[in-house]
Design a protein around this motif. Structure first.
Motif, PDB file in Angstrom:
ATOM      1  N   LYS A  15      21.047  50.942   0.344  1.00 22.36           N
ATOM      2  CA  LYS A  15      21.530  51.574  -0.620  1.00 22.36           C
ATOM      3  C   LYS A  15      21.072  51.395  -1.871  1.00 22.36           C
ATOM      4  CE  LYS A  15      24.592  54.506  -2.421  1.00 22.36           C
ATOM      5  NZ  LYS A  15      24.017  54.738  -3.841  1.00 22.36           N
ATOM      6  N   LYS A  16      20.719  49.893  -2.097  1.00 22.99           N
ATOM      7  CA  LYS A  16      20.353  49.356  -3.561  1.00 22.99           C
ATOM      8  C   LYS A  16      18.764  49.841  -3.475  1.00 22.99           C
ATOM      9  CE  LYS A  16      20.173  44.837  -5.445  1.00 22.99           C
ATOM     10  NZ  LYS A  16      20.134  43.389  -5.132  1.00 22.99           N
ATOM     11  N   GLY A  17      18.044  49.695  -2.625  1.00 24.08           N
ATOM     12  CA  GLY A  17      16.702  50.427  -2.641  1.00 24.08           C
ATOM     13  C   GLY A  17      16.658  51.888  -2.934  1.00 24.08           C
ATOM     14  N   GLN A  18      17.297  52.333  -1.987  1.00 24.30           N
ATOM     15  CA  GLN A  18      17.294  54.081  -2.276  1.00 24.30           C
ATOM     16  C   GLN A  18      17.905  54.511  -3.809  1.00 24.30           C
ATOM     17  OE1 GLN A  18      16.206  56.024   0.254  1.00 24.30           O
ATOM     18  NE2 GLN A  18      15.911  57.525  -1.605  1.00 24.30           N
ATOM     19  N   ASP A  19      18.657  53.457  -4.571  1.00 25.23           N
ATOM     20  CA  ASP A  19      19.087  53.769  -5.762  1.00 25.23           C
ATOM     21  C   ASP A  19      17.866  53.411  -6.607  1.00 25.23           C
ATOM     22  OD1 ASP A  19      21.457  54.636  -5.168  1.00 25.23           O
ATOM     23  OD2 ASP A  19      22.333  52.464  -5.682  1.00 25.23           O
ATOM     24  N   LYS A  20      16.940  52.353  -6.246  1.00 23.68           N
ATOM     25  CA  LYS A  20      15.946  52.063  -7.092  1.00 23.68           C
ATOM     26  C   LYS A  20      14.885  53.359  -7.125  1.00 23.68           C
ATOM     27  CE  LYS A  20      15.562  46.904  -6.283  1.00 23.68           C
ATOM     28  NZ  LYS A  20      14.890  45.981  -5.640  1.00 23.68           N
ATOM     29  N   LEU A  21      14.656  53.984  -5.924  1.00 21.43           N
ATOM     30  CA  LEU A  21      13.879  54.904  -5.974  1.00 21.43           C
ATOM     31  C   LEU A  21      14.143  56.272  -6.871  1.00 21.43           C
ATOM     32  CD1 LEU A  21      13.102  55.089  -2.160  1.00 21.43           C
ATOM     33  CD2 LEU A  21      11.607  54.364  -3.683  1.00 21.43           C
ATOM     34  N   ALA A  22      15.582  56.238  -6.666  1.00 24.42           N
ATOM     35  CA  ALA A  22      16.208  57.425  -7.523  1.00 24.42           C
ATOM     36  C   ALA A  22      16.252  57.178  -9.293  1.00 24.42           C
ATOM     37  CB  ALA A  22      17.840  57.661  -7.077  1.00 24.42           C
ATOM     38  N   ASN A  23      16.060  55.963  -9.458  1.00 21.11           N
ATOM     39  CA  ASN A  23      15.746  55.578 -10.850  1.00 21.11           C
ATOM     40  C   ASN A  23      14.469  55.617 -11.333  1.00 21.11           C
ATOM     41  OD1 ASN A  23      18.865  55.412 -11.307  1.00 21.11           O
ATOM     42  ND2 ASN A  23      18.886  53.267 -10.662  1.00 21.11           N
ATOM     43  N   ALA A  45      10.781  61.116  -0.428  1.00 20.53           N
ATOM     44  CA  ALA A  45      11.381  59.667  -0.606  1.00 20.53           C
ATOM     45  C   ALA A  45      12.497  59.633  -1.692  1.00 20.53           C
ATOM     46  CB  ALA A  45      10.392  58.730  -0.687  1.00 20.53           C
ATOM     47  N   GLY A  46      12.746  60.652  -2.537  1.00 16.72           N
ATOM     48  CA  GLY A  46      13.727  60.415  -3.336  1.00 16.72           C
ATOM     49  C   GLY A  46      13.541  59.873  -4.486  1.00 16.72           C
ATOM     50  N   ILE A  47      12.220  59.638  -5.059  1.00 16.94           N
ATOM     51  CA  ILE A  47      11.774  59.214  -6.310  1.00 16.94           C
ATOM     52  C   ILE A  47      12.587  60.454  -7.413  1.00 16.94           C
ATOM     53  CG2 ILE A  47       9.976  59.193  -8.049  1.00 16.94           C
ATOM     54  CD1 ILE A  47       9.871  56.821  -6.014  1.00 16.94           C
ATOM     55  N   GLY A  48      13.307  59.503  -8.300  1.00 18.07           N
ATOM     56  CA  GLY A  48      14.225  60.483  -9.163  1.00 18.07           C
ATOM     57  C   GLY A  48      13.502  61.453  -9.968  1.00 18.07           C
ATOM     58  N   THR A  49      12.393  60.963 -10.643  1.00 22.10           N
ATOM     59  CA  THR A  49      11.952  61.882 -11.695  1.00 22.10           C
ATOM     60  C   THR A  49      10.180  61.804 -11.343  1.00 22.10           C
ATOM     61  OG1 THR A  49      13.303  61.362 -13.269  1.00 22.10           O
ATOM     62  CG2 THR A  49      11.497  62.381 -14.117  1.00 22.10           C
ATOM     63  N   ILE A  50       9.689  62.995 -11.159  1.00 27.11           N
ATOM     64  CA  ILE A  50       8.222  62.796 -11.045  1.00 27.11           C
ATOM     65  C   ILE A  50       7.595  63.927 -11.882  1.00 27.11           C
ATOM     66  CG2 ILE A  50       6.296  63.669  -9.219  1.00 27.11           C
ATOM     67  CD1 ILE A  50       8.304  63.198  -6.992  1.00 27.11           C
ATOM     68  N   GLY A  51       6.551  63.126 -12.719  1.00 22.62           N
ATOM     69  CA  GLY A  51       5.596  64.037 -13.314  1.00 22.62           C
ATOM     70  C   GLY A  51       4.428  64.429 -13.012  1.00 22.62           C
ATOM     71  N   ILE A  52       3.899  65.861 -13.217  1.00 26.03           N
ATOM     72  CA  ILE A  52       2.827  66.328 -12.590  1.00 26.03           C
ATOM     73  C   ILE A  52       1.944  66.875 -13.529  1.00 26.03           C
ATOM     74  CG2 ILE A  52       1.491  67.519 -10.735  1.00 26.03           C
ATOM     75  CD1 ILE A  52       4.487  68.154  -9.774  1.00 26.03           C
ATOM     76  N   VAL A  53       0.470  66.325 -13.864  1.00 29.12           N
ATOM     77  CA  VAL A  53      -0.307  66.834 -14.764  1.00 29.12           C
ATOM     78  C   VAL A  53      -1.556  67.590 -14.037  1.00 29.12           C
ATOM     79  CG1 VAL A  53      -1.896  66.368 -16.604  1.00 29.12           C
ATOM     80  CG2 VAL A  53       0.055  64.679 -16.275  1.00 29.12           C
ATOM     81  N   ASP A  54      -1.632  68.716 -14.319  1.00 31.27           N
ATOM     82  CA  ASP A  54      -2.770  69.395 -13.709  1.00 31.27           C
ATOM     83  C   ASP A  54      -3.241  70.925 -14.494  1.00 31.27           C
ATOM     84  OD1 ASP A  54      -4.753  70.599 -12.069  1.00 31.27           O
ATOM     85  OD2 ASP A  54      -4.188  69.322 -10.567  1.00 31.27           O
ATOM     86  N   GLN A 113       6.670  57.607 -20.941  1.00 31.89           N
ATOM     87  CA  GLN A 113       7.711  58.369 -20.196  1.00 31.89           C
ATOM     88  C   GLN A 113       7.911  57.978 -18.858  1.00 31.89           C
ATOM     89  OE1 GLN A 113       8.303  62.527 -21.655  1.00 31.89           O
ATOM     90  NE2 GLN A 113       6.708  61.752 -23.058  1.00 31.89           N
ATOM     91  N   TYR A 114       6.972  57.205 -18.308  1.00 30.90           N
ATOM     92  CA  TYR A 114       7.041  56.855 -16.666  1.00 30.90           C
ATOM     93  C   TYR A 114       6.873  55.408 -16.417  1.00 30.90           C
ATOM     94  CZ  TYR A 114       6.720  61.646 -16.482  1.00 30.90           C
ATOM     95  OH  TYR A 114       7.229  63.090 -16.508  1.00 30.90           O
ATOM     96  N   ASP A 115       7.444  54.961 -15.176  1.00 31.51           N
ATOM     97  CA  ASP A 115       7.204  53.678 -14.803  1.00 31.51           C
ATOM     98  C   ASP A 115       5.872  53.279 -14.191  1.00 31.51           C
ATOM     99  OD1 ASP A 115      10.005  53.305 -15.713  1.00 31.51           O
ATOM    100  OD2 ASP A 115      10.586  54.172 -13.574  1.00 31.51           O
ATOM    101  N   LEU A 202       6.010  53.189  -3.543  1.00 28.64           N
ATOM    102  CA  LEU A 202       7.153  52.767  -2.858  1.00 28.64           C
ATOM    103  C   LEU A 202       7.394  51.337  -2.717  1.00 28.64           C
ATOM    104  CD1 LEU A 202       7.794  55.530   0.237  1.00 28.64           C
ATOM    105  CD2 LEU A 202       8.381  55.709  -2.346  1.00 28.64           C
ATOM    106  N   LYS A 203       6.315  50.639  -2.410  1.00 34.38           N
ATOM    107  CA  LYS A 203       6.578  49.157  -2.465  1.00 34.38           C
ATOM    108  C   LYS A 203       6.731  48.667  -3.925  1.00 34.38           C
ATOM    109  CE  LYS A 203       2.527  48.148  -0.455  1.00 34.38           C
ATOM    110  NZ  LYS A 203       1.550  47.501   0.108  1.00 34.38           N
ATOM    111  N   ILE A 204       6.029  49.183  -4.859  1.00 35.41           N
ATOM    112  CA  ILE A 204       6.107  48.401  -6.225  1.00 35.41           C
ATOM    113  C   ILE A 204       7.522  48.918  -6.643  1.00 35.41           C
ATOM    114  CG2 ILE A 204       5.824  49.211  -8.823  1.00 35.41           C
ATOM    115  CD1 ILE A 204       2.609  49.825  -7.784  1.00 35.41           C
ATOM    116  N   THR A 205       8.116  50.136  -6.315  1.00 33.12           N
ATOM    117  CA  THR A 205       9.484  50.532  -6.813  1.00 33.12           C
ATOM    118  C   THR A 205      10.588  49.652  -6.203  1.00 33.12           C
ATOM    119  OG1 THR A 205       8.716  52.748  -7.488  1.00 33.12           O
ATOM    120  CG2 THR A 205      10.831  52.459  -7.283  1.00 33.12           C
ATOM    121  N   LEU A 206      10.426  49.552  -4.920  1.00 28.77           N
ATOM    122  CA  LEU A 206      11.299  48.878  -3.900  1.00 28.77           C
ATOM    123  C   LEU A 206      11.289  47.335  -4.249  1.00 28.77           C
ATOM    124  CD1 LEU A 206      10.925  50.943  -0.618  1.00 28.77           C
ATOM    125  CD2 LEU A 206      13.254  51.008  -2.210  1.00 28.77           C
ATOM    126  N   GLU A 207      10.168  47.039  -4.807  1.00 33.13           N
ATOM    127  CA  GLU A 207      10.009  45.361  -4.914  1.00 33.13           C
ATOM    128  C   GLU A 207       9.800  44.802  -3.248  1.00 33.13           C
ATOM    129  OE1 GLU A 207      11.624  43.851  -8.653  1.00 33.13           O
ATOM    130  OE2 GLU A 207      13.216  45.451  -8.055  1.00 33.13           O
TER     131      GLU A 207
END
Lengths: 367, 68
Positions: A15-23, A45-54, A113-115, A202-207
């Motif tokens: 649950k903790k990891g999934q929260d990291k993805l959501a944040n 995977a449930g990444i909370g915020t995704i920005g797309i530039v194109d 504005q992004y991680d 995902l690895k960076i986010t989930l550590e």
């Protein structure tokens, strides 16, 4: 929470990891061959915020590998079309679209504005721009690049690791290396490389696991061979970027560098001028089709050869989808000594909007 | 990308104590088109510079790719 149950039962995520993805907030630059699989897996995977530039639009030749798009999205802006598909995959994800080119001017503001930043672009100018902006804003950069049957993946600028400039300090000479549209690419290759990039995010986010930092991974689809090369941080290459930090946003973007300034004009201003020739430099298949405004169509790649159709006493107003390619067209005209030319601000989309608005006003006034 | 020029994925060279720059000179003589290309050299899966000494190992050439 059954959507993420297969993640949550993994002890490494939970649950903790999934929260990291959501944040997490992840910026993907380029919704093309690499961007599509990256976006698809990050959204799922449930990444909370995704920005797309194109800035580009979906072309039929993209569909062999750019798996977020289909025949119903031809002619649409890729960032907007990707958002539609991703919202269907996972409506819980906040998707922010930037249907414009990444430039020195806007890069820092967007990156801040992004991680994590993901590079899915198709040219060296933008790749170096992304790398330098990631150094300046201290963002880890998940890099992927492809050529025909071969691909590379790496994580740069992660916890004081090396950057792209530590591997290749300066861009290769212009035109010395071709891109996908010029040489072709195996459709599944960006799928493989993009999916590896999504995995690094995902690895960076989930550590968890080992992040592909200080290394570059190479993959060959024809031989199924791969190897991972180690590389060191080159502090002087990074210092050179940091030195230009304060003037970064004022640097000119390589593709638009031109001796003569490019004049821009709005549709309203353009319509007031006399003796004008509007030229649509998009491909014939691109949407929206412009019906109300008299114009001729010459795709930008044919412009040089068909330059004789332009009379020198006319004022030329060039439009494309959003105004990017029209700048290229203006450069071609200027090189051919046609200087009375303008790029239409907002391109075909602005024309469509103008006539729609006009129609609404007319209807309202008839009532 | 570079094997399009050399027309082979790998080759064996025999040297006694040589620098990367010497190896490159030899390669450029054999494949002049390689000179036009931008690439890095790795020894035993580690990126090295032109002054590095090559030992009895595997050397890889890595060019940058633009495509996406």
């Amino acid at each position: 929470m059954s959507r993420y149950s297969r993640h949550i039962i993994l002890p490494e995520i939970g649950k903790k990891g999934q929260d990291k993805l959501a944040n997490a907030k992840v910026l993907v630059i380029g919704a093309g061959g690499l961007g599509c699989p990256v976006l698809q897996y990050l959204a799922a995977a449930g990444i909370g915020t995704i920005g797309i530039v194109d800035f580009d639009v979906v072309d039929e030749s993209n569909l062999q590998r750019q798996i977020l798009f289909g025949t119903t999205t031809l002619g649409k802006n890729k960032a907007l079309a990707a958002k539609e598909r991703l919202t269907d995959i996972n409506p819980q994800v906040a998707i922010i679209t930037y249907p414009e080119a990444l430039t020195h001017k806007n890069a820092i503001t967007i990156f801040e504005q992004y991680d994590i930043v993901v590079d899915g672009t198709d040219n060296f100018d933008t790749r170096y721009l992304i790398n330098d902006a990631a150094i300046i804003t201290h963002k880890p950069l998940v890099y992927g690049a492809i050529y025909k049957f071969e691909g590379q993946v790496a994580v740069f600028n992660y916890k004081n690791g090396p950057s792209y400039r530590c591997l290749f300090p300066t861009p290769p000479k212009k035109g010395s290396l071709p891109n996908c549209s010029e040489v072709g690419v195996l459709g599944v290759l960006p799928g493989i490389i993009g999916t590896l990039q999504a995995n690094e995010v995902l690895k960076i986010t989930l550590e968890i696991g080992t992040v592909l930092s200080g290394k570059i991974h190479y993959y060959n689809a024809l031989t199924t061979q791969s190897y991972t090369l180690n590389l060191d941080r080159n502090q002087s290459a990074i210092d050179l970027v940091l030195k230009k930090k304060h003037t970064f946003s004022k640097q000119e973007d390589a593709s638009f560098v031109c001796d003569n300034a490019i004049k821009e004009i709005t549709i309203q201003e353009g319509l007031r001028l006399e003796n004008t020739l509007f030229i649509d430099i998009r491909e014939a298949s691109e949407l929206p089709k412009i019906n109300q405004l008299p114009h001729i169509q010459i795709p930008v790649r044919e412009l040089e050869n068909r330059i004789s159709v332009i009379k020198t006493n006319q004022i030329i107003i060039i439009f494309c989808q959003s105004g990017i390619r029209s700048k290229k067209a203006i450069q071609i005209l200027q090189q051919n000594n046609i200087h009375d030319c303008y790029s239409l601000i907002g391109g075909a989309l602005a024309i469509e909007k103008h006539y729609k608005l006009k129609l609404t006003t007319e209807k309202t006034s008839q009532k | 990308m570079l094997s399009e020029i050399t027309q082979c994925p790998e080759e064996t060279y025999v040297f006694t104590q040589t620098k990367v720059s010497d190896l490159l000179e030899e390669l450029f003589e054999k494949y002049p088109l390689l000179k036009e290309k931008n690439f890095q050299v790795a020894q035993n899966c580690k990126i090295i510079n032109a002054e590095s000494i090559i030992k009895e190992t595997e050397i890889a050439l890595l060019p940058p790719f633009a495509g996406g």
